[in-house]
Design an enzyme around this catalytic site. Structure first.
Site, PDB file in Angstrom:
ATOM      1  N   CYS A  62      -0.916   7.051  -6.458  1.00 59.66           N
ATOM      2  CA  CYS A  62      -1.092   5.865  -5.602  1.00 59.66           C
ATOM      3  C   CYS A  62      -2.139   6.144  -4.533  1.00 59.66           C
ATOM      4  O   CYS A  62      -1.845   6.779  -3.508  1.00 59.66           O
ATOM      5  CB  CYS A  62       0.235   5.469  -4.969  1.00 59.66           C
ATOM      6  SG  CYS A  62       0.081   4.034  -3.878  1.00 59.66           S
TER       7      CYS A  62
ATOM      8  N   CYS B  55      -1.431   4.623  -1.115  1.00 55.29           N
ATOM      9  CA  CYS B  55      -0.412   5.343  -0.337  1.00 55.29           C
ATOM     10  C   CYS B  55      -0.978   6.642   0.238  1.00 55.29           C
ATOM     11  O   CYS B  55      -0.713   6.988   1.387  1.00 55.29           O
ATOM     12  CB  CYS B  55       0.795   5.715  -1.203  1.00 55.29           C
ATOM     13  SG  CYS B  55       1.348   4.440  -2.332  1.00 55.29           S
ATOM     14  N   ASP B  56      -1.737   7.365  -0.565  1.00 59.33           N
ATOM     15  CA  ASP B  56      -2.044   8.752  -0.211  1.00 59.33           C
ATOM     16  C   ASP B  56      -3.519   9.032   0.096  1.00 59.33           C
ATOM     17  O   ASP B  56      -3.842  10.127   0.560  1.00 59.33           O
ATOM     18  CB  ASP B  56      -1.600   9.684  -1.355  1.00 59.33           C
ATOM     19  CG  ASP B  56      -0.102   9.601  -1.581  1.00 59.33           C
ATOM     20  OD1 ASP B  56       0.624   9.364  -0.603  1.00 59.33           O
ATOM     21  OD2 ASP B  56       0.346   9.760  -2.733  1.00 59.33           O
TER      22      ASP B  56
END
Ligand code: NAP
Length: 339
Positions: free
Chosen positions: A141, A144-145
């Site tokens: 992701c 997200c990261d």
């Protein structure tokens, strides 16, 4: 003496799944005094359980660990009377009303309304060191990261729209992004390909497969093989992002609810599935946004829709409940693992 058959129980609302979509639905439904039963899925909590720092969920200025966020949501739902059953739904019958859910653990569950929030799982490559380094440089992701990869070199895997989108997004932080794709051509839409190809920070390695990711505590390299020549090479990078698609957790609903060609639930009017009284929330049908916060939002919508539906169908539901006795249930349609 023959073992006695467990007694079915009746609930107004069953929620299947315990990620942000299911738990937010539970918070709303329990505050509406529907006393929902959440059948959590095992392991419970969804993709957040394998996410480390969550920095884009509103309300946590310092960020929060994925599992901690799940625990907080679960506690919030429990506070208003949500009940939890830590089990997988193994079979459903949505041709009768109340709907029937079978976990194989307890007696059958009869539910006046159902919210399906079983989510989707990112595909992984099954590399020898992939799971060990997940959260330590390996991610599925970018949204997200990506933030944690400022100034780093990254490999992104895949040739679809997700891979182009994630690679492009990652260049906001990364020094370089090498897209590794197993074919000589991309399947991504032309516009997304063009955007990625024009980005000076993105390079492509076509006809290449990722064979392993290296590193003891964090990623230090990615081993790739050029398929036509068989030549192996280690790219010295600090991140490996997979963008090779997701699989929705809908197996148990196959044949009972309409699915699209990729297995996601089909919905109309945002949360309504093909069966009246069965609603969907989160990644189980939303393959576009796939964020914890958007799943939570959809969970809220599904709960409000289910509450309204239950109000409108109060009488018919009550009558049907009397008609469909435990002895007259048709056989369960599907008998498969839900996850
Ligand atoms: P996808 O279109 O299924 O693409 C997956 C990619 O991963 C393919 O290139 C595939 O290779 C590769 N792949 C799959 N398994 C692999 C494996 N084991 N090893 C190596 N490579 C593997 O998935 P997606 O990109 O996630 O897109 C899903 C859907 O969402 C699509 O309909 C897409 O258009 C849509 N989407 C839209 C947007 C947007 O419009 N902004 C953004 C993201 C996604 P092959 O090509 O060889 O099969």
């Amino acid at each position: 003496m023959a073992a006695s058959t467990p007694v079915p129980r009746h609930v107004r609302l069953a929620i299947v799944g315990s990620g942000p979509a299911g738990l937010t639905a539970a918070i709303y439904a329990s505050r509406a005094t529907l006393a929902p039963l959440v059948i959590t899925g095992v392991p419970s909590g969804g993709q957040l359980m394998i996410t480390t720092d969550v920095e884009n969920y509103p309300g946590f200025p310092e960020g929060i660990q994925g599992p901690e966020l799940v625990v907080k949501m679960r506690e919030q739902a429990a506070r208003f009377g949500t009940e939890f059953l830590d089990a997988n739904v193994r079979a459903v019958n949505l041709n009768v009303h109340p709907f029937v859910l079978d976990t194989g653990l307890t007696g059958l569950i009869h539910a006046d309304a159902v919210i399906v929030a079983t989510g989707a799982n990112a595909r992984w490559l099954d590399l020898p060191n992939e799971q060990r380094l997940r959260g330590h440089g390996v991610s599925a992701c970018a949204t997200c990261d990506g933030f944690f990869f400022k100034g780093k070199d990254i490999v992104a895997v895949g040739g679809g729209d997700s891979a182009m989108e994630e690679a492009t997004f990652l260049t906001k932080f990364a020094n370089s992004v090498t897209v590794v794709h197993r074919r000589s051509d991309l399947r991504a839409s032309k516009i997304m390909q063009e955007r990625a190809r024009k980005n000076p920070k993105i390079q492509f390695r076509f006809d290449s497969a990722v064979e392993d990711v290296l590193g003891s505590d964090s990623v230090t390299g990615v081993v790739i093989r050029h398929l036509p020549s068989g030549k192996q090479e280690t790219l010295p990078v600090q991140g490996l992002f997979l963008a090779i698609g997701h699989d929705p957790a809908t197996e148990v609903f196959r044949g009972a609810l309409e699915l699209d060609e990729k297995g996601y639930l089909k919905t109309t009017d945002v949360t309504r599935t093909s069966v009246d009284g069965v609603f969907a929330a989160g990644d189980v049908y939303d393959h576009r946004y796939r964020q914890a916060v958007s799943a939570a939002g959809l969970g809220c919508m599904a709960a409000l829709d289910a509450e309204k539906w239950l109000q409108e169908h109060r009488e018919p539901v009550a009558q049907l409940s009397r008609v469909v006795g435990t002895q007259q249930l048709p056989p369960i349609a599907a008998r498969r693992e839900s996850r």
